[in-house]
Design a protein around this motif. Structure first.
Motif, PDB file in Angstrom:
ATOM      1  N   PHE A  14     -15.091-100.544  -3.833  1.00 52.20           N
ATOM      2  CA  PHE A  14     -14.224 -99.777  -2.958  1.00 52.20           C
ATOM      3  C   PHE A  14     -14.990 -99.116  -1.812  1.00 52.20           C
ATOM      4  CE2 PHE A  14     -11.237 -99.960  -6.591  1.00 52.20           C
ATOM      5  CZ  PHE A  14     -10.200-100.563  -5.915  1.00 52.20           C
ATOM      6  N   SER A  15     -16.270 -98.827  -2.012  1.00 51.41           N
ATOM      7  CA  SER A  15     -17.085 -98.309  -0.906  1.00 51.41           C
ATOM      8  C   SER A  15     -17.225 -99.358   0.187  1.00 51.41           C
ATOM      9  CB  SER A  15     -18.467 -97.890  -1.402  1.00 51.41           C
ATOM     10  OG  SER A  15     -18.369 -96.856  -2.325  1.00 51.41           O
ATOM     11  N   PHE A  16     -17.544-100.591  -0.202  1.00 49.52           N
ATOM     12  CA  PHE A  16     -17.645-101.669   0.779  1.00 49.52           C
ATOM     13  C   PHE A  16     -16.292-101.963   1.412  1.00 49.52           C
ATOM     14  CE2 PHE A  16     -21.705-102.763  -1.317  1.00 49.52           C
ATOM     15  CZ  PHE A  16     -22.500-102.828  -0.170  1.00 49.52           C
ATOM     16  N   MET A  37     -12.597 -99.594   7.822  1.00 47.38           N
ATOM     17  CA  MET A  37     -12.883 -98.733   8.965  1.00 47.38           C
ATOM     18  C   MET A  37     -13.406 -99.535  10.151  1.00 47.38           C
ATOM     19  SD  MET A  37     -14.411 -95.451   6.880  1.00 47.38           S
ATOM     20  CE  MET A  37     -15.353 -94.858   8.218  1.00 47.38           C
ATOM     21  N   LEU A  38     -14.253-100.523   9.915  1.00 43.31           N
ATOM     22  CA  LEU A  38     -14.761-101.357  10.996  1.00 43.31           C
ATOM     23  C   LEU A  38     -13.650-102.199  11.619  1.00 43.31           C
ATOM     24  CD1 LEU A  38     -18.171-102.515   9.522  1.00 43.31           C
ATOM     25  CD2 LEU A  38     -17.814-101.023  11.481  1.00 43.31           C
ATOM     26  N   ILE A  80     -19.083-100.486 -10.780  1.00 42.09           N
ATOM     27  CA  ILE A  80     -18.727-101.689 -10.024  1.00 42.09           C
ATOM     28  C   ILE A  80     -17.524-101.413  -9.124  1.00 42.09           C
ATOM     29  CG2 ILE A  80     -17.815-104.033 -10.247  1.00 42.09           C
ATOM     30  CD1 ILE A  80     -19.611-104.295 -12.767  1.00 42.09           C
ATOM     31  N   PHE A  81     -16.511-100.709  -9.635  1.00 39.88           N
ATOM     32  CA  PHE A  81     -15.363-100.333  -8.818  1.00 39.88           C
ATOM     33  C   PHE A  81     -15.779 -99.433  -7.655  1.00 39.88           C
ATOM     34  CE2 PHE A  81     -12.158-101.047 -12.431  1.00 39.88           C
ATOM     35  CZ  PHE A  81     -11.827-102.295 -11.932  1.00 39.88           C
ATOM     36  N   PHE A  82     -16.662 -98.494  -7.919  1.00 44.27           N
ATOM     37  CA  PHE A  82     -17.152 -97.591  -6.869  1.00 44.27           C
ATOM     38  C   PHE A  82     -17.820 -98.379  -5.743  1.00 44.27           C
ATOM     39  CE2 PHE A  82     -20.766 -95.192  -5.157  1.00 44.27           C
ATOM     40  CZ  PHE A  82     -20.084 -94.173  -4.517  1.00 44.27           C
TER      41      PHE A  82
END
Length: 123
Positions: free
Chosen positions: A16-18, A24-25, A11-13
């Motif tokens: 943090f990916s999103f 970045m956007l 869930i953390f992965f």
């Protein structure tokens, strides 16, 4: 509902990916350049105003050769992976890879026989 350590890490992965994608956007939007023209005045390349049309016809042979390269390149990857596990594959794996190579050679001979690789440029 019981959430163990592995589920929590997953869930953390995802979170943090999103979050990284969003940051970045936003940074690209905030720090990116702006154009205040509805249409740019003139197209240019490295400060040089272009002359003529940028449209040019490319023969289909270029695309065919690129597709053939990609196809045969991917088959080489299959052969490499097979070579890593050749001992575990046994005789059945050897027969399968011989059949695979036979199909590749038949395809190559078919392409050569139908003159796919001839480079005749008509003017």
């Amino acid at each position: 509902m019981n959430i163990n350590d592995q589920h929590l890490r997953f869930i953390f992965f995802i979170f943090f990916s999103f979050l990284l994608c969003f940051v970045m956007l936003v940074c690209g939007y905030v720090l990116g350049g702006r154009s205040y023209f509805k249409q740019s005045p003139e197209p240019f390349e490295s400060g040089i105003v272009s002359v003529g049309s940028a449209h040019m016809q490319v023969p289909i042979k270029f695309s065919l050769i690129a597709i053939f390269f990609v196809l045969f390149d991917v088959e080489v990857l299959y052969l490499y992976i097979w070579s890593l596990g050749v001992r575990e594959a046994g005789w059945i794996g050897l027969l399968n890879i011989c059949f695979f190579i036979h199909i590749l050679l038949m395809t190559l001979f078919y392409l050569i026989r139908n003159n796919i690789f001839k480079w005749i440029i008509l003017k």
